[in-house]
Design an enzyme around this catalytic site. Structure first.
Site, PDB file in Angstrom:
ATOM      1  N   GLU B  50       1.324  -8.092   4.459  1.00 54.29           N
ATOM      2  CA  GLU B  50       1.670  -7.604   5.798  1.00 54.29           C
ATOM      3  C   GLU B  50       0.844  -8.284   6.894  1.00 54.29           C
ATOM      4  O   GLU B  50       1.320  -8.496   8.012  1.00 54.29           O
ATOM      5  CB  GLU B  50       1.487  -6.086   5.892  1.00 54.29           C
ATOM      6  CG  GLU B  50       2.537  -5.297   5.130  1.00 54.29           C
ATOM      7  CD  GLU B  50       2.163  -5.044   3.676  1.00 54.29           C
ATOM      8  OE1 GLU B  50       1.158  -5.627   3.214  1.00 54.29           O
ATOM      9  OE2 GLU B  50       2.865  -4.265   3.010  1.00 54.29           O
ATOM     10  N   PHE B 112       1.713  10.782   0.293  1.00 53.56           N
ATOM     11  CA  PHE B 112       1.615   9.456  -0.296  1.00 53.56           C
ATOM     12  C   PHE B 112       1.878   8.389   0.773  1.00 53.56           C
ATOM     13  O   PHE B 112       2.858   8.462   1.508  1.00 53.56           O
ATOM     14  CB  PHE B 112       2.646   9.327  -1.432  1.00 53.56           C
ATOM     15  CG  PHE B 112       2.675   7.947  -2.045  1.00 53.56           C
ATOM     16  CD1 PHE B 112       1.575   7.455  -2.727  1.00 53.56           C
ATOM     17  CD2 PHE B 112       3.796   7.142  -1.911  1.00 53.56           C
ATOM     18  CE1 PHE B 112       1.598   6.183  -3.283  1.00 53.56           C
ATOM     19  CE2 PHE B 112       3.825   5.867  -2.472  1.00 53.56           C
ATOM     20  CZ  PHE B 112       2.722   5.394  -3.157  1.00 53.56           C
ATOM     21  N   GLN B 113       1.016   7.416   0.849  1.00 52.40           N
ATOM     22  CA  GLN B 113       1.102   6.326   1.833  1.00 52.40           C
ATOM     23  C   GLN B 113       1.164   6.844   3.269  1.00 52.40           C
ATOM     24  O   GLN B 113       1.799   6.257   4.132  1.00 52.40           O
ATOM     25  CB  GLN B 113       2.281   5.387   1.526  1.00 52.40           C
ATOM     26  CG  GLN B 113       2.077   4.643   0.206  1.00 52.40           C
ATOM     27  CD  GLN B 113       2.997   3.461   0.020  1.00 52.40           C
ATOM     28  OE1 GLN B 113       4.112   3.434   0.545  1.00 52.40           O
ATOM     29  NE2 GLN B 113       2.546   2.464  -0.736  1.00 52.40           N
ATOM     30  N   LYS B 162      10.307   8.360   8.389  1.00 55.92           N
ATOM     31  CA  LYS B 162      11.477   8.021   7.586  1.00 55.92           C
ATOM     32  C   LYS B 162      12.689   8.884   7.941  1.00 55.92           C
ATOM     33  O   LYS B 162      13.818   8.399   7.979  1.00 55.92           O
ATOM     34  CB  LYS B 162      11.138   8.182   6.101  1.00 55.92           C
ATOM     35  CG  LYS B 162      12.187   7.576   5.188  1.00 55.92           C
ATOM     36  CD  LYS B 162      11.714   7.547   3.744  1.00 55.92           C
ATOM     37  CE  LYS B 162      12.732   6.823   2.874  1.00 55.92           C
ATOM     38  NZ  LYS B 162      12.286   6.754   1.480  1.00 55.92           N
ATOM     39  N   MET B 454     -19.485 -22.665   9.422  1.00 54.45           N
ATOM     40  CA  MET B 454     -20.034 -22.181  10.678  1.00 54.45           C
ATOM     41  C   MET B 454     -21.230 -21.261  10.446  1.00 54.45           C
ATOM     42  O   MET B 454     -22.249 -21.371  11.125  1.00 54.45           O
ATOM     43  CB  MET B 454     -18.944 -21.447  11.479  1.00 54.45           C
ATOM     44  CG  MET B 454     -19.363 -21.109  12.886  1.00 54.45           C
ATOM     45  SD  MET B 454     -19.825 -22.565  13.841  1.00 54.45           S
ATOM     46  CE  MET B 454     -18.396 -22.752  14.873  1.00 54.45           C
TER      47      MET B 454
END
Lengths: 156, 544
Positions: B50, B112-113, B162, B454
């Site tokens: 993502e 969940f999630q 949803k 760096m």
């Protein structure tokens, strides 16, 4: 530059999570909130948030600019010449002198507003510094609980 | 039109003329993905992470100037995308990122999630929405695109539960946006502009300090016209590379990065303390944020320049600045940007210059973050705005490759090159798969010094060479990695090999990695130690 006390009023759209946008901006950018008062403006879709903060002129300027950048913010007032009030309520045991308490509250624009069997409640509404003085003076009556509001302010 | 929330998302994207969405499906966003399956109006590019989806949308937005769109699911899908949101916020890149959320009835139950997505994105987006009713979706999506591209551009996040994507409601996508509380200033104040031009006309040593807002407002042509007409020399910030052509005699060089932030100014009290500053910015909060502006002008720099042009023509005498230009020419002779060739190993600066010589304007250049990024900003011959795509504000390692995919999708005729390091490339290397699947033949040039260069440089200079956790001697075989995904890899140790590899990669129609073995201890110079003033600039450093 010295950290001056400032009062900022923010007019915001009355919508979900708008308060956390404002408060998050202060905490995220390391600005301080001394007190905060929020209520809807009657007959409108806006709320008015009164914030007391402290900072240098430069910091205050940044705060007002950053507040203005938030999408649901309509207006930001940084008050200079204003009428500012706070209120406080104090719960005191009934064994203290009612007359003395009433007189003290009266001197700070207040009165006894509730008398119960064990305690009474006195309230005052006045300028923030005077509310502070009242809360100093009321100590002699052994207050059990004190609640103090944030400021509300209007430009003169 | 009565349609579902998911269909509304599709209809809104079509109405906004979106041609590509970068994304990754998951449980909470499935209703929308089902509608994506049914439509043929835009392409969906499935990245393999993502974060990469949001960076690819950023690359696309940077290359085109349009709003980039990414779509992700709830919970971990969203949190993976947050780095992209923060990156776009810091660099003012217009994005609309749509995420799924658990159904309304489950919000707040640690489902969940489930994660408080708008709570997380609030400080790293220009604005965000949690849509609780499908009837609000058309307005919210319209506003999201409008807010993302207007004023100071930035990312807008729209979180949709949803059940809202399943809900049926009326879809009426208005043409106009009416936002009482958001009206960005675009024209500059005429009186301030008049005073500013007078100040320039009276100045002896004026300097144009060109920032990234010029690129996002499309004002580069006007800037070129203005500088040519007035003969005022210019420096570009990191974000503004390509505003003036690299060979423009008035372009001095790059000055630090990012407006007046800490990496440009160094110690604030010493920064340009004798100068009068005219600051043009679309964001009032940026004017005088760190450096006091004597002539603050709030407005879109393109409009402001259009307003300035006739006044400048009348009042500014270009001959007046000739001695100043001479002085600058002498500075450039005394302290030219340079590097020295030594030993057998390739110099990273040579590699970048060489890409410039071979491809120049024909390439769009993305980078990751680190030494290779600074060298690219210094040594690549940029000749146009939007040629340069790099994470300036947040400094996100792993940005370059997915961004280069977005750039390639936006501008397929040009070569899309990601100049990267052996540290950064591993932070989104899975995107080789996306590149292969969607035929986006990005060329990844790894300037491989077996170090997090760096950080190693700072450890060398300020931590007495204690190279804590920066030695990357253990590495994958990048050639094989490229091949494993279906791409092509090259390992390069000489100039001849590099030329041959780059030529071959440009001709290949598949993603490539050119792993260039470079000098391990090269430093980025000049540099200003953190908190130091610009007078203490370190121009040279010899490894002992």
């Amino acid at each position: 530059m010295e950290n001056a006390r400032r009062v900022i009023s923010v007019i915001v759209l009355n919508e979900a999570s708008v308060l956390s946008r404002i408060v998050g901006l202060f905490s995220g950018r390391g600005y301080n909130i001394e007190s905060l008062t929020v209520a809807p403006i009657p007959d409108s879709k806006y709320s008015r948030i009164t914030i007391v903060t402290a900072g240098s002129l430069r910091v205050i300027e940044q705060i007002t600019k950053q507040l203005h950048k938030l999408i649901p913010v309509l207006k930001v007032y940084e008050h200079a010449d204003l009428v500012e009030k706070e209120m406080a309520m104090v719960k005191i045991p009934m064994n203290e002198s009612l007359g003395d308490i009433e007189a003290l509250a009266h001197a700070y624009n207040g009165r006894i507003v509730n008398v119960g069997s064990d305690t009474l409640i006195a309230m005052v509404a006045d300028e923030p510094s005077r509310v502070g003085h009242f809360l100093e003076a009321i100590k002699r009556f052994h207050p059990k609980e004190i609640v103090r509001s944030g400021s509300v302010a209007l430009e003169r | 039109m009565q349609i579902s929330g998911a269909q509304m998302v599709i209809e809104a994207l079509i109405a906004e003329e979106v041609e590509v969405v970068f994304g990754y499906p998951g449980g909470a966003i499935m209703n929308v993905y089902d509608e994506i399956y049914k439509q043929r109006s835009f392409q969906h590019i499935l990245t393999r992470h993502e974060q990469a989806a949001v960076h690819a949308a950023e690359g696309y937005a940077k290359a085109t100037g349009k709003v980039g769109v990414a779509m992700i699911t709830s919970g971990p899908g969203f949190t993976n995308g947050v780095t992209g949101l923060a990156d776009a916020y810091m660099d003012s890149i217009p994005l609309v990122v749509i995420s799924g959320q658990v159904p309304m009835s489950l919000i707040g139950t640690d489902a969940f999630q489930e994660i408080d997505a708008v709570g997380i994105s609030r400080p790293c987006t220009k604005h965000n929405y949690l849509v609780t009713d499908a009837a609000d979706l058309p307005r919210v999506l319209k506003e999201a695109f409008y807010i993302a591209r207007t004023g100071r551009p930035g990312p807008v996040h729209v979180d949709i539960p949803k059940d809202v994507t399943a809900q049926i409601a009326t879809f009426d996508y208005s043409k106009e946006v009416e936002l009482e509380t958001y009206k960005p200033t675009t024209k500059g104040n005429a009186r301030q502009i008049k005073k500013a031009i007078e100040a320039i006309a009276a100045a002896k040593r004026p300097l144009l300090y060109l920032g990234g807002g010029i690129v996002s407002s499309g004002a580069a042509d006007l800037v070129r016209e203005f500088s040519k007409m007035t003969q005022i020399p210019a420096v570009e910030t990191f974000m503004a590379r390509g505003t003036l052509r690299f060979d423009d005699p008035l372009l001095i060089s790059m000055l630090g990065m990012h407006g007046f932030d800490d990496r440009v100014t160094g110690k604030l009290s010493e920064f340009a303390k004798n100068a009068q500053i005219i600051h043009v910015d679309i964001d009032p909060a940026s004017v005088s944020k760190l450096v006091h502006a004597h002539y603050p002008i709030v407005g879109d720099v393109k409009n402001v320049l259009e307003q300035m042009m006739p006044l400048a023509k009348e009042q500014i005498d270009p001959v007046r600045y000739a001695p100043w230009l001479n002085t600058i020419a002498n500075f450039n002779k005394l302290h030219p940007l340079s590097y020295t060739e030594e030993g057998d190993r390739l110099k990273p600066q040579w590699v970048i210059e060489r890409i410039g010589q071979l491809l120049g304007d024909k390439a769009n250049i993305s980078t990751d973050v680190g030494q290779h990024q600074m060298w690219t900003a210094q040594f690549y011959p940029f000749s146009r705005p939007r040629q340069w795509v790099s994470s300036g504000g947040l400094g996100t390692m792993g940005f370059g490759f997915p961004a280069a995919l977005g750039v390639k999708r936006a501008d397929p005729e040009r070569v899309s090159i990601n100049i990267t390091g052996d540290g950064s490339i591993l932070m989104n290397i899975q995107e080789l798969m996306t590149a292969v699947e969607y035929k986006l033949p990005v060329i990844n040039v790894i300037l491989n010094n077996n170090f997090l260069g760096m950080v190693r440089q700072w450890q060398t200079l300020f931590y007495d060479k204690r190279h804590s956790q920066t030695d990357l001697s253990i590495q994958p075989d990048f050639v094989k990695v490229a091949e494993a995904f279906g791409g092509v890899g090259y390992r390069v140790t000489t100039k001849e090999e590099f030329d041959a590899a780059l030529k071959d990669a440009v001709e290949k129609n598949v993603v490539t990695i050119i792993d260039v073995v470079v000098n391990r201890f090269e430093n980025v110079l000049p540099m200003v130690p953190a908190g130091g003033s610009l007078f203490n600039m370190m121009l040279e450093y010899k490894e002992k």
